[in-house]
Write a protein that holds these residues in place. Structure first.
Motif, mmCIF file in Angstrom:
data_model
loop_
_atom_site.group_PDB
_atom_site.id
_atom_site.type_symbol
_atom_site.label_atom_id
_atom_site.label_comp_id
_atom_site.label_asym_id
_atom_site.label_seq_id
_atom_site.Cartn_x
_atom_site.Cartn_y
_atom_site.Cartn_z
ATOM 1 N N LEU A 9 0.855 -1.193 0.000
ATOM 2 C CA LEU A 9 0.000 0.000 0.000
ATOM 3 C C LEU A 9 0.886 1.236 0.000
ATOM 4 C CD1 LEU A 9 -3.106 0.869 0.480
ATOM 5 C CD2 LEU A 9 -2.352 1.295 2.825
ATOM 6 N N ILE A 11 1.469 5.193 0.888
ATOM 7 C CA ILE A 11 1.048 6.299 1.738
ATOM 8 C C ILE A 11 1.578 7.587 1.130
ATOM 9 C CG2 ILE A 11 1.134 7.291 4.048
ATOM 10 C CD1 ILE A 11 -0.349 4.619 3.896
ATOM 11 N N GLY A 15 -3.728 10.822 0.312
ATOM 12 C CA GLY A 15 -4.012 9.895 -0.776
ATOM 13 C C GLY A 15 -3.420 10.417 -2.058
ATOM 14 N N ALA A 37 -1.749 8.920 8.285
ATOM 15 C CA ALA A 37 -0.933 7.828 7.754
ATOM 16 C C ALA A 37 -0.878 6.666 8.730
ATOM 17 C CB ALA A 37 0.475 8.334 7.449
ATOM 18 N N ALA A 40 -4.006 4.560 8.533
ATOM 19 C CA ALA A 40 -4.049 3.765 7.309
ATOM 20 C C ALA A 40 -3.116 2.561 7.396
ATOM 21 C CB ALA A 40 -3.672 4.637 6.107
ATOM 22 N N ALA A 52 4.083 -1.231 3.474
ATOM 23 C CA ALA A 52 3.618 0.095 3.092
ATOM 24 C C ALA A 52 4.804 0.898 2.580
ATOM 25 C CB ALA A 52 2.983 0.815 4.284
ATOM 26 N N ARG A 307 -2.159 2.115 -4.828
ATOM 27 C CA ARG A 307 -1.962 3.519 -4.498
ATOM 28 C C ARG A 307 -3.339 4.167 -4.357
ATOM 29 N NH1 ARG A 307 1.233 3.217 -9.269
ATOM 30 N NH2 ARG A 307 0.346 5.140 -10.091
ATOM 31 N N PRO A 308 -3.889 4.204 -3.138
ATOM 32 C CA PRO A 308 -5.264 4.687 -2.960
ATOM 33 C C PRO A 308 -5.395 6.176 -3.232
ATOM 34 C CG PRO A 308 -4.237 4.257 -0.841
ATOM 35 C CD PRO A 308 -3.281 3.762 -1.874
ATOM 36 N N SER A 310 -7.683 8.063 -1.880
ATOM 37 C CA SER A 310 -7.960 8.653 -0.564
ATOM 38 C C SER A 310 -7.689 7.598 0.503
ATOM 39 C CB SER A 310 -9.416 9.117 -0.474
ATOM 40 O OG SER A 310 -9.765 9.410 0.857
ATOM 41 N N LEU A 311 -6.791 7.911 1.422
ATOM 42 C CA LEU A 311 -6.507 6.955 2.492
ATOM 43 C C LEU A 311 -7.737 6.695 3.349
ATOM 44 C CD1 LEU A 311 -2.960 8.008 3.791
ATOM 45 C CD2 LEU A 311 -3.548 6.322 2.049
ATOM 46 N N GLU A 312 -8.493 7.736 3.658
ATOM 47 C CA GLU A 312 -9.627 7.591 4.555
ATOM 48 C C GLU A 312 -10.782 6.829 3.914
ATOM 49 O OE1 GLU A 312 -9.477 9.915 8.229
ATOM 50 O OE2 GLU A 312 -8.615 8.035 7.513
ATOM 51 N N VAL A 315 -8.727 2.903 1.885
ATOM 52 C CA VAL A 315 -8.073 1.869 2.697
ATOM 53 C C VAL A 315 -9.090 0.987 3.423
ATOM 54 C CG1 VAL A 315 -6.479 1.436 4.617
ATOM 55 C CG2 VAL A 315 -5.916 3.147 2.873
#
Length: 361
Positions: A9, A11, A15, A37, A40, A52, A307-308, A310-312, A315
């Motif tokens: 993933l 970080i 995102g 971070a 996530a 990560a 590679r997201p 948006s982390l929120e 993930v």
């Protein structure tokens, strides 16, 4: 399928999408404290993701009022997260151009110590005038030259990690000896652009050598893959051909397909950013993404680097829906609850120390 994919993933701020920080679910302050971070990475670890990576660059982000124009140092962020995790690998991006190899390797070795053997580095280069002006040591160089130098940086770093034998620290209180000087070695390394005498100031890392990762986003980066443990391969187009090119350059590293994703409960998109271009492919739901990952595995990739956007937002979907689906299809292994070194977790051997037998190879 007996072979299991490595899962990783990225970080990068809030995102990969430049407007990720604007979402109502995001506390912008949490980006710069590292809390976003950390959440996530902890969620990824609980889901069984192996490692990560942390984005970084020497160049400052563009000064745009509509975007977050600062970024946390990747190595510092990984060090912040290391004590709050115990299984996931931590791979900060480190630009080796303009910076001192001796200090870089010491920092990566230190991260491996504080994470109990879960560290690596994503080796990157810079040929930009902005970075050269920022550091002020020399003029920018062509990309091929910077990647050629990166090979020397990796080589000397691995030699410095070996400059302490595993049993060099003796802590003999009776004699007042802390180390056995016969087990600490000079490396006496010289490249066309730098010289390092050694030894390192940090004892040998728990993994022997923290993992070396290279992102192949240009043909010049192929110069460095021979020394890598993992290769990140961005982009979806012409995958079999590009896999063959990397395999021809080096057979040793595991290759992870690196793809940007935008996810929610009902839809999924894969973003092809190879060669600097962005193409969004709306692929359907999370199940369709799992189908594609199966196809990429069949094409020969050893893992998937997500590679997201948006982390929120992304993930939780990766952790709660995508990973269980991949596990159900036997594309990834079971969730590992016991701490282990990153090399152990990925099935990579611990390198022998080149100096342990008294040789100077």
């Amino acid at each position: 399928m007996s072979r299991r994919l490595i899962t990783a993933l990225e970080i990068d701020g809030a995102g990969g999408h430049p407007d990720a920080w604007r979402g109502s679910e995001v506390d912008p302050a949490a980006i710069l404290t590292g809390e976003l971070a950390l959440r996530a990475v902890q969620r990824a670890e609980a889901a069984g993701i192996e490692l990560a990576t942390f984005a970084d660059a020497l160049e400052a982000p563009a000064d745009d009022p509509a975007r977050v124009s600062s970024r946390l140092d990747a190595l510092g962020l990984a060090a912040r997260i290391a004590p709050a995790t115990d299984r996931i690998g931590l791979i900060p991006t480190i630009t080796v151009t303009h910076t001192e190899p001796f200090h870089l390797q010491a920092s990566v070795a230190t991260l491996d110590h504080i994470s109990s053997g879960r560290a690596g580095w994503l080796v990157d280069v810079s040929s930009s005038e902005q970075a050269a002006a920022l550091v002020g040591r020399r003029a920018p160089a062509p990309a091929a030259d910077t990647w050629r130098e990166a090979r020397y940086v990796v080589d000397v770093s691995q030699r410095l990690w070996d400059s302490w034998e595993d049993d060099a620290i003796i802590r003999d209180a009776a004699t007042g000896r802390f180390v056995d000087r016969e087990r600490i070695h000079y490396v006496d390394f010289e490249s066309p652009s730098f010289r390092v005498k050694g030894p390192s100031i940090v004892p040998r890392p728990p993994q022997g050598h923290p993992l070396t990762v290279v992102r192949v986003s240009s043909p010049d980066a192929l110069l460095a893959v021979r020394d890598a443990d993992l290769v990140l391969l961005p982009g979806l187009a012409d995958l079999p051909e590009r896999l063959a090119v990397v395999r021809a350059a080096a057979s040793k590293p595991r290759i992870l397909l690196s793809v940007s994703v935008l996810l929610d409960e009902d839809t999924a998109s894969a973003v092809d950013r190879a060669d600097g271009a962005e193409q969004v492919d709306h692929i359907g739901g999370v199940e369709r993404l799992a189908d594609l990952i199966g196809e990429w595995a069949a094409a020969g990739v050893d893992g998937i680097h997500l590679r997201p956007a948006s982390l929120e937002l992304d993930v939780p979907v990766i952790a709660d829906r995508l990973l269980p689906l991949l596990r159900e299809r036997r594309l990834v292994g079971p969730t590992v609850k016991r701490p282990a070194t990153l090399r152990t977790r990925l099935g990579l051997r611990r390198p022998a120390n080149r100096y342990a037998d008294g040789s100077r190879g």
